[in-house]
Motif scaffolding. Sequence first.
Motif: not given
Length: 300
Positions: A79-101
């Motif tokens: 509806h013309g607005t931008q909403n954000i959502g979690i990129n679950h796969l990216t976040v999980v992979l980043n944690f697996i790599r040992g990232s704190k963020t």
Amino acid sequence: MKALVISGGGSKGAFAGGVAQYLIEDLKRQYQLFIGTSTGSLLVSHLALNKIEKIKSVYTNVTNDSIFDVCPFIIKKKHGTQNIGINHLTVVLNFIRGSKTFGESHSLRTLIKETLGEDEFLELKNSTLGIVVTVSNLTLNKVEYKALKEFTYLEFVDWIWVSCNYTPFMSLLKIDGCEYADGGMGNMVPIEEAIRRGAKEVDAIILQTEVTQLNRMPSKNPFALITNMFGFMLDRIESQNIRIGKFVAAHNDAIINFYYAPTVLTTNSLIFDKEKMTDWWQGGYNFAKLKNKELSQLEN
């Protein structure tokens, strides 16, 4: 001494760039001190060099890919607005790599290094100008101010990068045994520091409205809740910084000229949209022009 202070605000930094362009190019304001927090730290070196068109080109062409090598969220348009959502796969992979963020922003460091050349850094280091960026030392629980003249080129690139790293969505940097993050977590508007360093007149560009004009929409997911919480906390920090700045100015015979954003530019400054940022840059320029025209009429 005149100082230019630019607050944090992510993508809203484009508006600050437009305001600064008018102050420097049209009003011929000559600053001896430039202090920035977060997005403000990206601007100050280039403004000190008077290379405004160069940094304007960066701000009006940047995208999320320019900032994130691991982007923790996805952007949905509805509806013309931008909403954000979690990129679950990216976040999980980043944690697996040992990232704190949740995400990583090494692409931003590359962009900073490509934009501010070593020759430009040396030009500033050999000048009489002061360029300072704000960072938050999470380990020692304090705000620190990093002056360009005190570091090597690569060290200062890292301090600019640190100042912009809006954790936990962006990279966390460890330097000399301490963890560092976005300067805005401690001081969004470093007016007090500018006066402490000798400024008697401060032009402060604030990337929020002077009066609250925002009712946040209900959080639709945990990611949106976290961003809303951080937005609330940073707004409170910014308001406190401004009150402290006014108090310190009053006790040091210093003048502060405020340039607040006239409207709410965005509710999520982690979204980097080229078209909007181009409009914000021009909007900042037009706003500063109108504000100074009105001030001149009042004086006359």
